[in-house]
Structure formats: structure tokens, C-alpha cells
Design an enzyme around this catalytic site. Structure first.
Site, PDB file in Angstrom:
ATOM      1  N   ASP A  12      58.469  27.990  37.661  1.00 46.42           N
ATOM      2  CA  ASP A  12      57.306  27.789  36.807  1.00 46.42           C
ATOM      3  C   ASP A  12      56.693  29.157  36.496  1.00 46.42           C
ATOM      4  OD1 ASP A  12      55.344  26.256  35.449  1.00 46.42           O
ATOM      5  OD2 ASP A  12      53.996  26.466  37.153  1.00 46.42           O
ATOM      6  N   ASP A  14      52.881  29.760  35.066  1.00 46.43           N
ATOM      7  CA  ASP A  14      51.469  29.855  35.434  1.00 46.43           C
ATOM      8  C   ASP A  14      51.272  29.406  36.879  1.00 46.43           C
ATOM      9  OD1 ASP A  14      50.457  30.691  32.866  1.00 46.43           O
ATOM     10  OD2 ASP A  14      50.916  28.679  32.161  1.00 46.43           O
TER      11      ASP A  14
END
Length: 281
Positions: A12, A14
Site C-alpha cells: 500500500d 498511504d
């Protein structure tokens, strides 16, 4: 059971690599280690606003050099899904360049005249007129698709309504629920694996949210690593009915693992008891 060595990493963005545009310590070293190892990897994001080129520039501005081809967004996954479902179809899109560009690239035509789909994505400029048009088209029979179910997102000024919140508005008006393509739908993971021609049994997913990154990785058959620099706090992990393969403090703890054997005391699966393994590098 003998586990296959790790050949592919999904991570991922953020909360794992950056907070807004501020790099998380260890993120640059992690990406550099992946590139030097020769292993395949993709950076995943549910944000459909930006194209991979845009995101590469934003990450580069944070000192993280991710190739454009190594970025996979919910917009790209949505476009691929629609191209597989109904090739060269039509769509009315509420979203930004990341979504419209992805749909154009797979041969879709943007229209508000009897479209096959209404596709809702992230935008910072939701207009009442566009949402009203989307409601009327869905009510008239257009299939309802949304890039991701996230109800809110961060900004420097505070919380912003995101795709899930606007989707709820359209659902309340029409009684029609969208099909969400992005995390936690494991379809997002499978589309990323297909892009790399990778296998789930030799892939690790790194994320900061138990309810999106970890559950979608788990349901796609991947090993999972939770970093505690984002949404899920260490003390909250045990509240969930599923567990990541490993919990670490931050992405910095994974730099040494890149390219190492997938089993043994230095591997991803060492300290599989994630509740007790938190903080072990």
C-alpha cells in the site's frame, strides 16, 4: 507445509510509504532494496484521482523513486474489470483524470447517453449536477460501479468525503448498491498479480489497514504484513477475527527481508504469532 520463497511484493502507499506527501522513514530504502533485488513489486492505492505518472511524480517529490509501471491504482483495476466484463463499453464517469484516462486506455467511451455503467471514483470537486446525473442514469438502468468503498480520506485541512460516502448518497436515492473494485475486494489483489504474472503463494502484501489491505491480501491467498504507521494501531490488531502473517513497526523493518528466504528466523513467516511478534524486526 513448505512455503514458497517470496518472489513478489505488493505494498500500500498511504500510511506505509508516505503520510500525505511526507515520506515514512525506511520507505525510500525499502523501494531501493526491491529494485536492487530484481524481485517484482507493485505499489497499490485505492485513490483513483491520479494516473500512475502523476503518482510517480508525487512520490519522487517525497524522495521515493517508484517506476510508473510499478504503480497500480483502483482506477486501473476498475478499467481492467470493465474491459473484461464488457469490452469497449460506455460509461458515465464521476471522477478525475486517473479514472478517465484508465477507461480511455482500455477502449471505453465516456457518455451520459444510456451508458453501460455509471463509474464513481475519487474527486476533490464533486458537483451536485454530476451526482444528480449519475443518480438518474443508475435509476434508468445503468450498472453502478465504484472504484473503492473508502468513506473518507485525509487532507491537510482535515477529513474529506471520499468515494464510499458519495456512493452511499447515490444508493440512498436509487436503492442500488455499487460493485466496489478496490480494496478490500480481493479482485484488486488478483488484478495486480495478473499484471505481474505472479503467484499468490509467493507474494506478500504490506499494508497499514486490517480492514482493507490485510483482509484483501488474505482473501487473495497472500502472506500479509501489517505496519503500524497508518490506520490500524497495534492494540487494535487482536480485535479482528483474522490475523496478518506478521506485524512490524514500520516499512523500515522490512528492508532487510527483501530478497531473504521466505522461511526461517529472518523470513516473513518468522514470528507468525503476529500478536506477540509486534516490534520484532
Amino acid at each position: 507445509m513448505t512455503l514458497r520463497p517470496v518472489e513478489t511484493w505488493l505494498t500500500d502507499m498511504d500510511g506505509v510509504l508516505v503520510h500525505e506527501e511526507v515520506p515514512i522513514p525506511g520507505a525510500t530504502e525499502f523501494i531501493d532494496a526491491l529494485k536492487e533485488s530484481g524481485l517484482q513489486f507493485l505499489v497499490l492505492t485505492n485513490n483513483s484521482i491520479y494516473t500512475p505518472r502523476d503518482l510517480r511524480a508525487r512520490l519522487l517529490g517525497s524522495g521515493i523513486d517508484v517506476p510508473e509501471t510499478a504503480i497500480w491504482t483502483s482506477a486501473l483495476a476498475t478499467a481492467q474489470f470493465l474491459a473484461d466484463q464488457r469490452p469497449h463499453g460506455t460509461a458515465y464517469v464521476v471522477g478525475e483524470a486517473g479514472l478517465t484516462t484508465a477507461l480511455h486506455d482500455v477502449g471505453y467511451v465516456m457518455t451520459d447517453r444510456d451508458p453501460d455503467y455509471v463509474v464513481l471514483g475519487e474527486t476533490r470537486t464533486y458537483s451536485f449536477e454530476a451526482i444528480t446525473r449519475a443518480i438518474r442514469l443508475v435509476d434508468a438502468g445503468a450498472r453502478f460501479i465504484a472504484t473503492n468503498p473508502d468513506p473518507s480520506g485525509p487532507s491537510q485541512q482535515g477529513m474529506l468525503p471520499a468515494t464510499g460516502a458519495v456512493a452511499a448518497l447515490i444508493t440512498a436515492a436509487t436503492g442500488r448498491t455499487p460493485y466496489y473494485v478496490g480494496k478490500p475486494n480481493p479482485l484488486m489483489m488478483r488484478s495486480a498479480l495478473n499484471r505481474l504474472d505472479a503467484h499468490s503463494e509467493s507474494t506478500v502484501m504490506v499494508g497499514d489497514r486490517m480492514d482493507t489491505d490485510i483482509v484483501s491480501g488474505l482473501e487473495a491467498g497472500l502472506r500479509t504484513v501489517l505496519v503500524t504507521t497508518g490506520s490500524t494501531r497495534p492494540e487494535d490488531v487482536e480485535r479482528f477475527p483474522y490475523r496478518p502473517t506478521r506485524v512490524v513497526d514500520s516499512i523500515a523493518d522490512l528492508v532487510a527481508m527483501v530478497g531473504s528466504p521466505a522461511r526461517g528466523e529472518h523470513g516473513i513467516d518468522a514470528g507468525h504469532d503476529s500478536g506477540e511478534g509486534h516490534g520484532e524486526g
